[in-house]
Design an enzyme around this catalytic site. Structure first.
Site, PDB file in Angstrom:
ATOM      1  N   HIS A 128       1.838  18.482  52.153  1.00  0.00           N
ATOM      2  CA  HIS A 128       3.224  17.489  52.509  1.00  0.00           C
ATOM      3  C   HIS A 128       4.492  17.519  51.394  1.00  0.00           C
ATOM      4  O   HIS A 128       5.125  17.716  51.311  1.00  0.00           O
ATOM      5  CB  HIS A 128       2.572  16.425  52.697  1.00  0.00           C
ATOM      6  N   CYS A 138       5.258  26.063  65.791  1.00  0.00           N
ATOM      7  CA  CYS A 138       6.069  24.741  64.654  1.00  0.00           C
ATOM      8  C   CYS A 138       4.989  24.606  63.329  1.00  0.00           C
ATOM      9  O   CYS A 138       6.291  23.901  62.260  1.00  0.00           O
ATOM     10  CB  CYS A 138       5.979  23.157  65.146  1.00  0.00           C
TER      11      CYS A 138
HETATM   12  C1  PEP Z   1       1.161  21.727  61.564  1.00  0.00           C
HETATM   13  O1  PEP Z   1      -0.518  20.783  61.230  1.00  0.00           O
HETATM   14  O2  PEP Z   1       0.443  22.650  61.679  1.00  0.00           O
HETATM   15  C2  PEP Z   1       1.982  20.545  61.535  1.00  0.00           C
HETATM   16  C3  PEP Z   1       3.702  20.859  62.258  1.00  0.00           C
HETATM   17  O3  PEP Z   1       1.812  19.173  62.120  1.00  0.00           O
HETATM   18  P1  PEP Z   1       1.997  18.515  60.487  1.00  0.00           P
HETATM   19  O4  PEP Z   1       2.192  19.606  59.067  1.00  0.00           O
HETATM   20  O5  PEP Z   1       2.842  17.533  60.296  1.00  0.00           O
HETATM   21  O6  PEP Z   1       0.480  17.791  59.926  1.00  0.00           O
END
Ligand code: PEP
Ligand code: MG
Length: 612
Positions: A242, A537
């Site tokens: 993140h 995404c």
């Molecule tokens: C993913 O896991 O690719 C996603 C878009 O969700 P997050 O990064 O919020 O877990």
């Protein structure tokens, strides 16, 4: 192309655009820029290397594109709890030791007041409020007493006195309980002052700088001011952590998993960070800096239509976390929102937000994208996104635990409330609202979720494909759901059994891994079977060369941080759909991630020439 050069005070500069090789000065662009784009750069952790010979460089993984040149500032190590039971000797002057505490507190208060005076808006208010709390005599008096009466060393005395204050605040509840984090912050600052260490947290440096750290907590990255922190380099942190995602969203060029960065990039020296290639140059030459700056004169824009050279349409959409980002994302030309991470409305709260509170947040996004598609993801909590009121501290493997849609099984009322809020917000605005669930693993989970959405009149109900089982079952899943969006961050984590937060596993946490691409291919085939759209995404959608592969595999939309849209649009516009299919086949049949990336890059050399 328009021109942007974000050039803060002093020598420091963030260079936000890149352009063709022809624009370069005498330095070879390969030194500065044109080795593969962002996370398309060599990814094997073993490939991360320190070259101290001719030219000091470190190669890590570029996770947030752009160039920055500035002085290096190190993130101080966090303050650890001083050992209990360490006491002053009988011959030590306890009164003198105790007297060091108010001195340290005065220093902390003065530092905070100075920082508040140099800041503005909310930051200034928070710093001023923290300074006021620090100046409160209760904590000092108690800590002094512990030195004089219990013979604790001053830093231990401060730690215990702060614990006492926190316990009292928590017992009072409400507004007081929320101050616990401030007390911990003040405690750490006092201990740093007592032990002659730099104050914890992001350093207060007079000039904009490159922040170098072992790793950064997501909350630290979230609080970074892009005007002060021009670039980020971490020794650790994974490419889909993140920290990487937030840096990308904030537009701070960032390189993670740069093995040896904290040792080689000495504080006070200058560094040139290339968040596209993952290369960090220590003490770059004037000519390298000038070349990098000249590249910034060109920056791409996106006209709102994503397509290949021969007109094959690919929806290019925006990822949003904070609803207040929505107006800016809407201006980026995004055709809609492909991932609205709704957990933002839940983060940092002691209790789930009410339906009314959620409606306010969701409407902001739907309003900004009036007339356009908005895919809102229902609450994705647990593992890397813990929520105090939901996440059990007892799970040994939280990434494999009750997270994503699984929380709705334990707390069905939360999903019901959220769907109610989404339906209300959708009815009040004019966006084309689609809803999807995170971490779906099975067909029955899909059925339950789609049925729940339908009960609320939300008929575009889809699933995220993040778990390999869902990718393999895409056909039957998409017989129930209206669409799928592949979360490559988690899909890579689960396919490769590699924690997405770990920099040391960066070579595995790579969406170019052929096994991951095969799962994406299987998902697209399931979508085609059911005539359902499949998008991506995860962060992979923002990687230029990989975007051509994803389109060739059958993905019909790519959703990314808005600032990546122009580059991805340019990459797609430079190839035909047939070439995308060829790239997909090349990558899919490679045996390693390194080969997959290299063979696609070798077939599309013009991408590097375009600085993509
Ligand atoms: C993913 O896991 O690719 C996603 C878009 O969700 P997050 O990064 O919020 O877990
Ligand atoms: Mg995910």
């Amino acid at each position: 192309m328009s021109s942007t050069l974000d050039r803060p005070a002093g020598n420091a500069s963030r260079l936000t655009g890149v352009g063709p090789e022809e624009q370069l000065g005498e330095t070879s662009p390969r030194d500065v820029l044109d080795i593969p784009h962002a996370s398309d750069a060599p990814k094997s952790h073993s490939e991360a290397h320190v070259n101290t010979a001719a030219r000091s460089t470190i190669t890590g993984i570029g996770v947030s594109h752009g160039l920055a040149h500035a002085v290096v500032v190190h993130m101080p190590s966090p303050i650890a709890e001083p050992a209990a039971g360490v006491r002053l000797g009988p011959r030590e002057d306890h009164a003198t030791q105790a007297a060091r505490i108010p001195v340290a507190v005065r220093q902390v208060t003065a530092d905070l007041e100075r920082a508040a005076a140099q800041s503005s808006g909310d930051t200034a208010d928070v710093l001023a409020a923290t300074a006021t709390i620090a100046a409160d005599p209760t904590l000092v008096a108690d800590a002094e007493r512990r030195v004089n009466e219990e013979h604790l060393v001053p830093e231990r005395a401060v730690w215990e006195a702060a614990d006492e204050v926190v316990a009292q605040f928590v017992a009072l509840g409400g507004h007081f309980a929320e101050r616990a984090a401030d007390i911990h912050d003040i405690r750490n600052r006092i201990i740093a002052a007592l032990t002659n260490r730099p104050a914890p947290g992001v350093p207060d440096h007079p000039e904009p700088f490159i922040l170098v750290a072992q790793d950064l907590a997501p909350s630290t990255t979230a609080g970074l001011d892009p005007a002060r922190v021009l670039g980020i380099v971490t020794d650790g942190a994974g490419p889909t952590s993140h920290t990487a995602i937030v840096a990308n969203a904030k537009g701070i060029p960032a390189v993670v998993a740069a093995n040896g960065a904290t040792a080689l990039l000495t504080a006070g020296s200058f560094a040139l960070v290339n968040g596209s290639t993952g290369i960090v140059v220590l003490s770059p030459t004037d000519s390298e800096v000038a070349t990098a700056k000249s590249l910034s004169e060109l920056i791409r824009t996106f006209d709102g239509v994503g397509q290949t050279k021969d007109g094959h349409r690919v929806q290019l959409l925006a990822n949003i976390a904070d609803p207040d980002e929505a107006p800016l994302a809407a201006e980026s030309g995004a055709e809609g929102v492909g991932l609205f991470r709704s957990e933002f409305a839940f983060l940092g709260k002691e209790q789930p937000p009410t339906i009314a509170e959620q409606v306010v947040e969701y409407r902001k996004v739907f309003h900004a994208f009036s007339g356009r598609k908005v895919v809102i993801r229902t609450l994705d909590s647990g593992a890397d996104k813990p929520l105090p009121f939901l996440t059990s501290g007892e799970e040994e493997n939280p990434a494999l635990g009750v997270r994503g849609l699984r929380t709705a099984k334990e707390w069905p009322e939360l999903l019901e409330e959220q769907l109610t809020a989404i339906a209300h917000a959708a009815a009040a605005e004019d966006a084309d609202v689609w809803v999807m669930a995170p971490m779906v693993s099975t067909v029955p989970e899909t059925e339950d979720f789609v049925a729940a959405c339908q009960r609320h009149g939300l008929n575009q109900a889809g699933v995220m494909i993040e778990v390999p089982s869902a990718a393999l079952l895409a056909g039957p899943i998409l017989a129930r759901a209206s669409f799928a969006s592949i979360g490559t961050n988690d899909l890579t984590q689960y396919a490769m059994a590699a924690d997405r937060l770990l920099g040391s596993l960066a070579d595995l946490s790579d969406p170019w891994q052929p096994a991951v691409l095969q799962l994406i291919s299987t998902t697209c085939k399931g979508g085609a079977q059911q005539s359902r759209p499949v998008g991506v995404c995860g962060e992979a959608a923002s990687h230029t060369a990989l975007a051509t592969v994803l389109v060739g595999l059958g993905v019909s939309s790519l959703s990314m941080t808005p600032r990546a849209l122009p580059d991805v649009a340019a990459a797609l516009a430079s190839v035909t759909y047939e070439q995308c299919r060829e790239m997909a086949m090349l990558a899919l049949t490679a045996e390693t991630a390194v080969d997959a990336r290299a063979s696609v890059r070798a077939r599309l050399p013009h991408l590097a020439e375009m600085g993509l």
